[in-house]
Structure formats: C-alpha cells, structure tokens
Write a protein that holds these residues in place. Sequence first.
Motif, PDB file in Angstrom:
ATOM      1  N   GLN A 174       0.824  -1.215   0.000  1.00  0.00           N
ATOM      2  CA  GLN A 174       0.000   0.000   0.000  1.00  0.00           C
ATOM      3  C   GLN A 174       0.855   1.260   0.000  1.00  0.00           C
ATOM      4  O   GLN A 174       0.528   2.244  -0.660  1.00  0.00           O
ATOM      5  CB  GLN A 174      -0.920  -0.007   1.224  1.00  0.00           C
ATOM      6  N   LEU A 175       1.995   1.211   0.715  1.00  0.00           N
ATOM      7  CA  LEU A 175       2.878   2.374   0.781  1.00  0.00           C
ATOM      8  C   LEU A 175       3.476   2.713  -0.579  1.00  0.00           C
ATOM      9  O   LEU A 175       3.761   3.870  -0.875  1.00  0.00           O
ATOM     10  CB  LEU A 175       4.024   2.114   1.779  1.00  0.00           C
ATOM     11  N   LEU A 176       3.671   1.692  -1.407  1.00  0.00           N
ATOM     12  CA  LEU A 176       4.341   1.915  -2.695  1.00  0.00           C
ATOM     13  C   LEU A 176       3.444   2.625  -3.703  1.00  0.00           C
ATOM     14  O   LEU A 176       3.929   3.214  -4.670  1.00  0.00           O
ATOM     15  CB  LEU A 176       4.827   0.579  -3.284  1.00  0.00           C
ATOM     16  N   LEU A 177       2.133   2.579  -3.482  1.00  0.00           N
ATOM     17  CA  LEU A 177       1.219   3.293  -4.386  1.00  0.00           C
ATOM     18  C   LEU A 177       1.535   4.781  -4.353  1.00  0.00           C
ATOM     19  O   LEU A 177       1.684   5.366  -3.278  1.00  0.00           O
ATOM     20  CB  LEU A 177      -0.235   3.066  -3.974  1.00  0.00           C
ATOM     21  N   GLY A 178       1.650   5.386  -5.542  1.00  0.00           N
ATOM     22  CA  GLY A 178       1.944   6.812  -5.610  1.00  0.00           C
ATOM     23  C   GLY A 178       3.420   7.127  -5.616  1.00  0.00           C
ATOM     24  O   GLY A 178       3.815   8.267  -5.850  1.00  0.00           O
ATOM     25  N   GLU A 193       2.109   4.594 -14.197  1.00  0.00           N
ATOM     26  CA  GLU A 193       1.748   5.759 -14.994  1.00  0.00           C
ATOM     27  C   GLU A 193       3.052   6.404 -15.446  1.00  0.00           C
ATOM     28  O   GLU A 193       3.792   6.959 -14.633  1.00  0.00           O
ATOM     29  CB  GLU A 193       0.929   6.743 -14.145  1.00  0.00           C
ATOM     30  N   PRO A 194       3.383   6.333 -16.747  1.00  0.00           N
ATOM     31  CA  PRO A 194       4.688   6.806 -17.226  1.00  0.00           C
ATOM     32  C   PRO A 194       4.904   8.288 -16.925  1.00  0.00           C
ATOM     33  O   PRO A 194       3.996   9.104 -17.102  1.00  0.00           O
ATOM     34  CB  PRO A 194       4.613   6.579 -18.737  1.00  0.00           C
ATOM     35  N   THR A 195       6.111   8.614 -16.443  1.00  0.00           N
ATOM     36  CA  THR A 195       6.419  10.011 -16.124  1.00  0.00           C
ATOM     37  C   THR A 195       7.672  10.511 -16.815  1.00  0.00           C
ATOM     38  O   THR A 195       7.809  11.698 -17.078  1.00  0.00           O
ATOM     39  CB  THR A 195       6.634  10.186 -14.601  1.00  0.00           C
ATOM     40  N   GLU A 196       8.613   9.630 -17.095  1.00  0.00           N
ATOM     41  CA  GLU A 196       9.902  10.072 -17.618  1.00  0.00           C
ATOM     42  C   GLU A 196      10.407   9.081 -18.670  1.00  0.00           C
ATOM     43  O   GLU A 196      10.273   7.874 -18.503  1.00  0.00           O
ATOM     44  CB  GLU A 196      10.912  10.156 -16.453  1.00  0.00           C
ATOM     45  N   GLY A 197      10.981   9.613 -19.758  1.00  0.00           N
ATOM     46  CA  GLY A 197      11.507   8.740 -20.804  1.00  0.00           C
ATOM     47  C   GLY A 197      10.412   8.072 -21.615  1.00  0.00           C
ATOM     48  O   GLY A 197      10.533   6.910 -22.007  1.00  0.00           O
ATOM     49  N   ILE A 198       9.348   8.818 -21.870  1.00  0.00           N
ATOM     50  CA  ILE A 198       8.201   8.265 -22.599  1.00  0.00           C
ATOM     51  C   ILE A 198       8.626   7.715 -23.962  1.00  0.00           C
ATOM     52  O   ILE A 198       8.225   6.605 -24.351  1.00  0.00           O
ATOM     53  CB  ILE A 198       7.115   9.351 -22.809  1.00  0.00           C
ATOM     54  N   GLU A 199       9.451   8.494 -24.658  1.00  0.00           N
ATOM     55  CA  GLU A 199       9.918   8.068 -25.982  1.00  0.00           C
ATOM     56  C   GLU A 199      10.664   6.737 -25.903  1.00  0.00           C
ATOM     57  O   GLU A 199      10.461   5.835 -26.703  1.00  0.00           O
ATOM     58  CB  GLU A 199      10.843   9.137 -26.578  1.00  0.00           C
ATOM     59  N   GLN A 200      11.537   6.646 -24.905  1.00  0.00           N
ATOM     60  CA  GLN A 200      12.332   5.432 -24.724  1.00  0.00           C
ATOM     61  C   GLN A 200      11.436   4.231 -24.413  1.00  0.00           C
ATOM     62  O   GLN A 200      11.661   3.128 -24.896  1.00  0.00           O
ATOM     63  CB  GLN A 200      13.343   5.658 -23.594  1.00  0.00           C
ATOM     64  N   MET A 201      10.407   4.463 -23.632  1.00  0.00           N
ATOM     65  CA  MET A 201       9.474   3.373 -23.310  1.00  0.00           C
ATOM     66  C   MET A 201       8.780   2.882 -24.576  1.00  0.00           C
ATOM     67  O   MET A 201       8.652   1.676 -24.797  1.00  0.00           O
ATOM     68  CB  MET A 201       8.418   3.858 -22.313  1.00  0.00           C
ATOM     69  N   ALA A 202       8.332   3.803 -25.403  1.00  0.00           N
ATOM     70  CA  ALA A 202       7.663   3.422 -26.646  1.00  0.00           C
ATOM     71  C   ALA A 202       8.625   2.655 -27.549  1.00  0.00           C
ATOM     72  O   ALA A 202       8.264   1.656 -28.174  1.00  0.00           O
ATOM     73  CB  ALA A 202       7.135   4.666 -27.353  1.00  0.00           C
ATOM     74  N   LEU A 203       9.883   3.119 -27.604  1.00  0.00           N
ATOM     75  CA  LEU A 203      10.896   2.417 -28.396  1.00  0.00           C
ATOM     76  C   LEU A 203      11.034   0.976 -27.932  1.00  0.00           C
ATOM     77  O   LEU A 203      11.039   0.039 -28.732  1.00  0.00           O
ATOM     78  CB  LEU A 203      12.253   3.114 -28.253  1.00  0.00           C
ATOM     79  N   ARG A 204      11.168   0.802 -26.615  1.00  0.00           N
ATOM     80  CA  ARG A 204      11.371  -0.549 -26.084  1.00  0.00           C
ATOM     81  C   ARG A 204      10.160  -1.436 -26.333  1.00  0.00           C
ATOM     82  O   ARG A 204      10.307  -2.612 -26.676  1.00  0.00           O
ATOM     83  CB  ARG A 204      11.647  -0.469 -24.575  1.00  0.00           C
ATOM     84  N   ARG A 205       8.993  -0.898 -26.146  1.00  0.00           N
ATOM     85  CA  ARG A 205       7.792  -1.704 -26.364  1.00  0.00           C
ATOM     86  C   ARG A 205       7.672  -2.102 -27.831  1.00  0.00           C
ATOM     87  O   ARG A 205       7.316  -3.238 -28.150  1.00  0.00           O
ATOM     88  CB  ARG A 205       6.553  -0.921 -25.901  1.00  0.00           C
ATOM     89  N   ASN A 206       7.981  -1.176 -28.722  1.00  0.00           N
ATOM     90  CA  ASN A 206       7.898  -1.499 -30.149  1.00  0.00           C
ATOM     91  C   ASN A 206       8.998  -2.473 -30.561  1.00  0.00           C
ATOM     92  O   ASN A 206       8.785  -3.325 -31.422  1.00  0.00           O
ATOM     93  CB  ASN A 206       7.958  -0.217 -30.968  1.00  0.00           C
ATOM     94  N   GLU A 207      10.161  -2.332 -29.943  1.00  0.00           N
ATOM     95  CA  GLU A 207      11.256  -3.263 -30.225  1.00  0.00           C
ATOM     96  C   GLU A 207      10.872  -4.677 -29.803  1.00  0.00           C
ATOM     97  O   GLU A 207      11.194  -5.659 -30.466  1.00  0.00           O
ATOM     98  CB  GLU A 207      12.514  -2.797 -29.491  1.00  0.00           C
ATOM     99  N   VAL A 213       5.171  10.615  -4.872  1.00  0.00           N
ATOM    100  CA  VAL A 213       4.981  11.812  -5.679  1.00  0.00           C
ATOM    101  C   VAL A 213       3.488  12.132  -5.857  1.00  0.00           C
ATOM    102  O   VAL A 213       3.136  13.215  -6.263  1.00  0.00           O
ATOM    103  CB  VAL A 213       5.643  11.680  -7.065  1.00  0.00           C
ATOM    104  N   LEU A 214       2.662  11.150  -5.571  1.00  0.00           N
ATOM    105  CA  LEU A 214       1.215  11.372  -5.590  1.00  0.00           C
ATOM    106  C   LEU A 214       0.695  11.310  -4.162  1.00  0.00           C
ATOM    107  O   LEU A 214       1.064  10.434  -3.393  1.00  0.00           O
ATOM    108  CB  LEU A 214       0.500  10.295  -6.410  1.00  0.00           C
ATOM    109  N   HIS A 215      -0.140  12.263  -3.812  1.00  0.00           N
ATOM    110  CA  HIS A 215      -0.760  12.254  -2.493  1.00  0.00           C
ATOM    111  C   HIS A 215      -2.274  12.393  -2.677  1.00  0.00           C
ATOM    112  O   HIS A 215      -2.754  12.634  -3.771  1.00  0.00           O
ATOM    113  CB  HIS A 215      -0.244  13.430  -1.649  1.00  0.00           C
ATOM    114  N   ASP A 216      -2.985  12.251  -1.597  1.00  0.00           N
ATOM    115  CA  ASP A 216      -4.419  12.560  -1.613  1.00  0.00           C
ATOM    116  C   ASP A 216      -5.195  11.772  -2.654  1.00  0.00           C
ATOM    117  O   ASP A 216      -6.081  12.300  -3.311  1.00  0.00           O
ATOM    118  CB  ASP A 216      -4.639  14.059  -1.867  1.00  0.00           C
ATOM    119  N   PHE A 217      -4.837  10.504  -2.827  1.00  0.00           N
ATOM    120  CA  PHE A 217      -5.653   9.670  -3.707  1.00  0.00           C
ATOM    121  C   PHE A 217      -6.417   8.666  -2.855  1.00  0.00           C
ATOM    122  O   PHE A 217      -6.052   8.393  -1.720  1.00  0.00           O
ATOM    123  CB  PHE A 217      -4.784   8.943  -4.737  1.00  0.00           C
ATOM    124  N   GLU A 218      -7.476   8.144  -3.425  1.00  0.00           N
ATOM    125  CA  GLU A 218      -8.217   7.087  -2.758  1.00  0.00           C
ATOM    126  C   GLU A 218      -7.696   5.741  -3.211  1.00  0.00           C
ATOM    127  O   GLU A 218      -7.432   5.539  -4.394  1.00  0.00           O
ATOM    128  CB  GLU A 218      -9.711   7.194  -3.085  1.00  0.00           C
TER     129      GLU A 218
END
Length: 216
Positions: A19-23, A103-117, A181-186
């Motif tokens: 539960q702590l790891l969420l966010g 939820e992707p936050t950094e290196g979006i382009e690189q993630m798409a590259l890897r998934r397509n590869e 990095v995320l707070h105040d979520f349910e």
Amino acid sequence: MQPLPLNVYQDHDTLTVAQLLLGCELVHESPDGPTAGIIVETEGYITGDPACHAYRRATQRNAAMFGPAGTLYVYQIYNHYNCINVVTGPEGVGEAVLIRALEPTEGIEQMALRRNEAFKTGFERYRNNTIDADTADGFRNLANGPGKLVIALGINRQTHNFASLTDKTGDTSSIFIRGPVLHDFEMVTTTRIGIKFGAELPYRYYIKGNRFVSKK
DNA sequence: TTCATGATCTTCT
DNA sequence: GAAGATCATGAAT
C-alpha cells in the motif's frame, strides 16, 4: 528526490508495503537514459498464501524472494514475459510485492521504443504492431500491466533479479523507488488477478480512478 | 525424462 | 469475453 530508505521496506509487513508503494515512482537509470513511472497498482504475496511463489519451498526460481527486504525478484511467466516484485519481510522469509502497473512520467519516448522493439523481436505475429505514445491509447498502453512495464523500463531478469533498490553503488543500470509523488488519492482494495489459488484474498491495491490501472 | 502449468499480452468477435 | 502464442520451471515418474 532520494530513493526510499531501507526501513520503508523492512520495517513494515508485506501488505503494508504494497500500500505504501502506491503513488511512489519506480525509476530505472539505464544506459539508454532514465525511464520512470508512478506505481498505481500492486499485489502482496505472503507466507501461507497458496498463490505465493514461495508457498512450497525455496527453489532456484524464487530464491530472490527469500533475500533481504528492498531487493528485486524478477521472474519469467507465460513463456517470455517478466514480472517484478519488491522483496519484503526478513531474510529467509519468502514474501514480496508485485508491481502491476505504472503511470509513465519520464523517458516516454524510450518506453515506446522498447515496447515497439519487443514487438519486432517477439512473436512473429506481432511484427507489424506499433505503439504510438502520442495517442491517448498508446500512452496508456505503455506500462499498464506487469509484463508491459518490465519491457517499458528495460528491466531484465539477468541483470535485475536480486538487485538492490537502496544500494546504488557502481551500477550502470540502477533501479530504485522514490516518492511518494502522488498524495491525496483514494485506494481500492480488492482481489488479485490471474491466479487460481488464494484468489479470494484481498491483497490487491490500486489508485482509484487512475486510468493506468491494468483492470478494474 | 517427461509432464502439466501458468502473478500475461494481444487480437478477434 | 474468448483464445492463441509458446516454453521455463517445478514436481512427478
């Protein structure tokens, strides 16, 4: 932001860590550049739980689960996908938290590259597949499942099984978790996905309303 | 050595 | 909502 300290992993029971790891944000600083995403979905696997890989005994595959808290257990599933777990509990106890979606936050382009590869080098039948991260669907598709996020972050079993999340000394390919990095979520608590035994146990947690959760 | 079985992803209906 | 891809792993023989 600094990596989560060791005590976060070792001073709480497994379900609490899940539960702590969420966010929080899972980061991989690879030679190809950094990629990262917010953890939006987790599952706990604990002692006495028939769905836990360590339920029967320690084997070569699940050995990492018995290691110290704050390390990674990476295993292969369904032929050629990998899933990652954060090891919890004292050394010698086989418990872990499965990371199910980011939820992707950094290196979006690189993630798409890897998934397509992965499509190109994977099944022949997926050879013409592509993910366009600029579309809403493509972006959502980058890491909204345990097998997908491992590909998107460039994680593999050889280099990251047993890897530490807190000790970054001398790594060329280091993984850690920072945040939250995320707070105040349910948070929603529900049953786990894709298992046969222990399916009724409410050990799955996700961020309510987040569109990157693998399945509602 | 053999055999059953997936903590999945993708496409098609 | 259903089914196929496709093989390492662990347990039985």
